[in-house]
Design a protein around this motif. Structure first.
Motif, PDB file in Angstrom:
ATOM      1  N   ALA A   1       0.829  -1.208   0.000  1.00 48.82           N
ATOM      2  CA  ALA A   1       0.000   0.000   0.000  1.00 48.82           C
ATOM      3  C   ALA A   1       0.864   1.260   0.000  1.00 48.82           C
ATOM      4  O   ALA A   1       0.582   2.224  -0.721  1.00 48.82           O
ATOM      5  CB  ALA A   1      -0.930  -0.003   1.217  1.00 48.82           C
ATOM      6  N   LYS A   2       1.909   1.253   0.795  1.00 55.43           N
ATOM      7  CA  LYS A   2       2.805   2.411   0.861  1.00 55.43           C
ATOM      8  C   LYS A   2       3.483   2.655  -0.476  1.00 55.43           C
ATOM      9  O   LYS A   2       3.568   3.796  -0.949  1.00 55.43           O
ATOM     10  CB  LYS A   2       3.854   2.177   1.959  1.00 55.43           C
ATOM     11  N   ARG A   3       3.955   1.599  -1.110  1.00 59.53           N
ATOM     12  CA  ARG A   3       4.645   1.763  -2.391  1.00 59.53           C
ATOM     13  C   ARG A   3       3.693   2.218  -3.487  1.00 59.53           C
ATOM     14  O   ARG A   3       4.098   2.954  -4.395  1.00 59.53           O
ATOM     15  CB  ARG A   3       5.324   0.448  -2.789  1.00 59.53           C
ATOM     16  N   LEU A   4       2.433   1.781  -3.417  1.00 59.90           N
ATOM     17  CA  LEU A   4       1.463   2.180  -4.435  1.00 59.90           C
ATOM     18  C   LEU A   4       0.836   3.542  -4.135  1.00 59.90           C
ATOM     19  O   LEU A   4       0.155   4.117  -4.987  1.00 59.90           O
ATOM     20  CB  LEU A   4       0.355   1.132  -4.545  1.00 59.90           C
ATOM     21  N   GLY A   5       1.024   4.018  -2.918  1.00 59.58           N
ATOM     22  CA  GLY A   5       0.454   5.309  -2.543  1.00 59.58           C
ATOM     23  C   GLY A   5      -1.042   5.261  -2.345  1.00 59.58           C
ATOM     24  O   GLY A   5      -1.737   6.252  -2.597  1.00 59.58           O
ATOM     25  N   VAL A   6      -1.571   4.094  -1.881  1.00 55.38           N
ATOM     26  CA  VAL A   6      -3.002   3.978  -1.621  1.00 55.38           C
ATOM     27  C   VAL A   6      -3.229   3.823  -0.122  1.00 55.38           C
ATOM     28  O   VAL A   6      -2.323   3.430   0.623  1.00 55.38           O
ATOM     29  CB  VAL A   6      -3.626   2.787  -2.385  1.00 55.38           C
ATOM     30  N   LEU A   7      -4.451   4.106   0.314  1.00 50.13           N
ATOM     31  CA  LEU A   7      -4.788   3.949   1.720  1.00 50.13           C
ATOM     32  C   LEU A   7      -4.854   2.470   2.075  1.00 50.13           C
ATOM     33  O   LEU A   7      -5.073   1.624   1.215  1.00 50.13           O
ATOM     34  CB  LEU A   7      -6.122   4.629   2.016  1.00 50.13           C
ATOM     35  N   GLN A   8      -4.684   2.172   3.353  1.00 48.87           N
ATOM     36  CA  GLN A   8      -4.709   0.783   3.788  1.00 48.87           C
ATOM     37  C   GLN A   8      -5.633   0.615   4.984  1.00 48.87           C
ATOM     38  O   GLN A   8      -5.717   1.469   5.869  1.00 48.87           O
ATOM     39  CB  GLN A   8      -3.305   0.308   4.155  1.00 48.87           C
ATOM     40  N   LEU A   9      -6.359  -0.500   4.982  1.00 51.42           N
ATOM     41  CA  LEU A   9      -7.209  -0.895   6.097  1.00 51.42           C
ATOM     42  C   LEU A   9      -6.721  -2.272   6.533  1.00 51.42           C
ATOM     43  O   LEU A   9      -6.887  -3.249   5.805  1.00 51.42           O
ATOM     44  CB  LEU A   9      -8.680  -0.957   5.675  1.00 51.42           C
ATOM     45  N   THR A  10      -6.109  -2.358   7.706  1.00 48.33           N
ATOM     46  CA  THR A  10      -5.511  -3.610   8.156  1.00 48.33           C
ATOM     47  C   THR A  10      -6.393  -4.287   9.201  1.00 48.33           C
ATOM     48  O   THR A  10      -7.207  -3.655   9.858  1.00 48.33           O
ATOM     49  CB  THR A  10      -4.121  -3.362   8.761  1.00 48.33           C
ATOM     50  N   TYR A  11      -6.221  -5.606   9.323  1.00 47.70           N
ATOM     51  CA  TYR A  11      -6.950  -6.425  10.298  1.00 47.70           C
ATOM     52  C   TYR A  11      -8.458  -6.228  10.164  1.00 47.70           C
ATOM     53  O   TYR A  11      -9.174  -6.065  11.150  1.00 47.70           O
ATOM     54  CB  TYR A  11      -6.490  -6.111  11.723  1.00 47.70           C
ATOM     55  N   VAL A  12      -8.925  -6.254   8.942  1.00 45.58           N
ATOM     56  CA  VAL A  12     -10.350  -6.060   8.674  1.00 45.58           C
ATOM     57  C   VAL A  12     -11.095  -7.357   8.960  1.00 45.58           C
ATOM     58  O   VAL A  12     -10.711  -8.433   8.504  1.00 45.58           O
ATOM     59  CB  VAL A  12     -10.570  -5.614   7.214  1.00 45.58           C
ATOM     60  N   ALA A  13     -12.178  -7.225   9.730  1.00 41.02           N
ATOM     61  CA  ALA A  13     -13.003  -8.384  10.077  1.00 41.02           C
ATOM     62  C   ALA A  13     -14.262  -8.465   9.233  1.00 41.02           C
ATOM     63  O   ALA A  13     -14.812  -9.549   9.051  1.00 41.02           O
ATOM     64  CB  ALA A  13     -13.386  -8.327  11.558  1.00 41.02           C
ATOM     65  N   LYS A  14     -14.697  -7.316   8.689  1.00 39.12           N
ATOM     66  CA  LYS A  14     -15.958  -7.323   7.935  1.00 39.12           C
ATOM     67  C   LYS A  14     -16.018  -6.103   7.024  1.00 39.12           C
ATOM     68  O   LYS A  14     -15.617  -5.009   7.412  1.00 39.12           O
ATOM     69  CB  LYS A  14     -17.150  -7.307   8.903  1.00 39.12           C
ATOM     70  N   ILE A  15     -16.507  -6.307   5.813  1.00 38.65           N
ATOM     71  CA  ILE A  15     -16.784  -5.192   4.907  1.00 38.65           C
ATOM     72  C   ILE A  15     -18.256  -4.863   5.054  1.00 38.65           C
ATOM     73  O   ILE A  15     -19.134  -5.647   4.694  1.00 38.65           O
ATOM     74  CB  ILE A  15     -16.441  -5.558   3.456  1.00 38.65           C
ATOM     75  N   ARG A  16     -18.538  -3.705   5.628  1.00 40.01           N
ATOM     76  CA  ARG A  16     -19.922  -3.343   5.946  1.00 40.01           C
ATOM     77  C   ARG A  16     -20.666  -2.763   4.755  1.00 40.01           C
ATOM     78  O   ARG A  16     -21.850  -3.034   4.562  1.00 40.01           O
ATOM     79  CB  ARG A  16     -19.941  -2.316   7.096  1.00 40.01           C
ATOM     80  N   ALA A  17     -19.984  -1.948   3.969  1.00 41.16           N
ATOM     81  CA  ALA A  17     -20.664  -1.295   2.843  1.00 41.16           C
ATOM     82  C   ALA A  17     -19.645  -0.893   1.798  1.00 41.16           C
ATOM     83  O   ALA A  17     -18.484  -0.600   2.102  1.00 41.16           O
ATOM     84  CB  ALA A  17     -21.442  -0.074   3.328  1.00 41.16           C
ATOM     85  N   LEU A  18     -20.099  -0.894   0.549  1.00 42.53           N
ATOM     86  CA  LEU A  18     -19.276  -0.445  -0.567  1.00 42.53           C
ATOM     87  C   LEU A  18     -20.146   0.389  -1.490  1.00 42.53           C
ATOM     88  O   LEU A  18     -21.204  -0.059  -1.921  1.00 42.53           O
ATOM     89  CB  LEU A  18     -18.692  -1.637  -1.322  1.00 42.53           C
ATOM     90  N   ASP A  19     -19.720   1.613  -1.752  1.00 38.83           N
ATOM     91  CA  ASP A  19     -20.456   2.527  -2.622  1.00 38.83           C
ATOM     92  C   ASP A  19     -19.582   2.838  -3.826  1.00 38.83           C
ATOM     93  O   ASP A  19     -18.653   3.647  -3.738  1.00 38.83           O
ATOM     94  CB  ASP A  19     -20.815   3.810  -1.859  1.00 38.83           C
ATOM     95  N   LEU A  20     -19.868   2.170  -4.935  1.00 42.43           N
ATOM     96  CA  LEU A  20     -19.042   2.360  -6.124  1.00 42.43           C
ATOM     97  C   LEU A  20     -19.233   3.746  -6.729  1.00 42.43           C
ATOM     98  O   LEU A  20     -18.304   4.312  -7.309  1.00 42.43           O
ATOM     99  CB  LEU A  20     -19.371   1.286  -7.161  1.00 42.43           C
TER     100      LEU A  20
END
Length: 280
Positions: free
Chosen positions: A137-156
């Motif tokens: 994530a650091k090398r790509l310059g994108v945000l990171q969410l670590t130790y994720v237990a559940k994806i609650r919502a996604l808004d494309l």
């Protein structure tokens, strides 16, 4: 949407051997599996594709034999597989690994479309560092969410994702913009059984194979052992303790019996605790 899932072919932890000179893991002759944590990341990507559509690209870096793990990922339903393989990648630590993977992900974005989400397991069972996901994530310059237990919502439409992240203090609810990288915890979903159609497709599907040059690696010195500043000085198995465990039997007041046995076995401990209580 386009999701990239990074997996790793790892030696069966019950049969791992370490090279006595280089202190690197010896993979020859050891049965291999997909890193178990990565399977939860793959399932999370598959669930999102089931709901929102799109494609999943599975990526791994390893020897030619890592193709077996990629085909296994295809049987679960991934759309394509990319194998990053080159002798110059051998012996890579997490710093060199993230450099190679990030380079390959950029190439995947050019070839198959920019990824909206990049998934990894929280760590691997052979290294246990949990550094590769955040490093990519650091090398790509994108945000990171670590130790994720559940994806609650996604808004494309809004390009946002909301997740639950486990922490020592409880559960954090985090929302961020896409693209981002997610490292998934274990036991966060139920890994599916691949469909027969996917199994048949996986058996004959072409595996995209990239060397360092084909992946776009510009500086070979950042790969493999040359690009790995991590040094393992010594690997050893702890010696067995000569003193055997003591069995304390007590039908009544077992806690008090255990405390009495500890003080009897370590006479100075009771006096030390009493001195600490006086000082407090």
């Amino acid at each position: 949407m386009h999701n990239v899932v990074c997996i790793k072919q790892v030696p069966d932890s019950a049969q791992i051997r370490v090279h006595p000179v280089t202190n690197t893991i010896m993979r020859q002759g050891v049965p291999t599996i997909i890193n178990p944590y990565d399977l939860f990341a793959l399932e999370a990507a598959l669930e999102l594709r089931d709901k929102f559509g799109g494609e999943i690209t599975v990526l791994t870096m390893g020897p030619p034999s890592a193709e077996d793990s990629l085909r296994k990922a295809l049987t679960f339903g991934a759309d394509r597989a990319v194998l990053l393989t080159d002798r110059c990648f051998a012996g890579a630590d997490t710093l060199a690994t993230t450099y190679a993977l990030a380079t390959a992900i950029r190439k995947i974005g050019k070839e198959y479309g920019p990824p909206d989400l990049i998934f990894t397991g929280k760590q691997t069972i052979d290294g246990d560092t949990a550094q590769v996901g955040p490093g990519v994530a650091k090398r790509l310059g994108v945000l990171q969410l670590t130790y994720v237990a559940k994806i609650r919502a996604l808004d494309l439409a809004a390009h946002t994702i909301e997740t639950e992240r486990r922490s020592e203090g409880g559960v954090q609810v985090l929302r961020t913009r896409l693209p981002c990288l997610i490292t998934m915890l274990e036991a966060t979903n139920q890994i599916r059984r691949g469909a027969m159609d996917d199994a048949l497709r996986a058996a004959r599907a072409p595996i995209v194979k990239w060397s360092a040059q084909e992946a776009g690696v510009e500086d070979i010195s950042k790969c493999g052992l040359k690009g790995s500043p991590t040094v393992v000085k010594r690997v050893f198995a702890p010696s067995a303790r000569a003193e055997k465990a003591m069995l304390v039997e007590a039908a009544e007041q077992p806690a008090q019996a255990l405390i009495d046995a500890i003080f009897k076995h370590q006479p100075k401990l009771e006096a030390d605790l009493a001195a600490l209580a006086r000082d407090a």
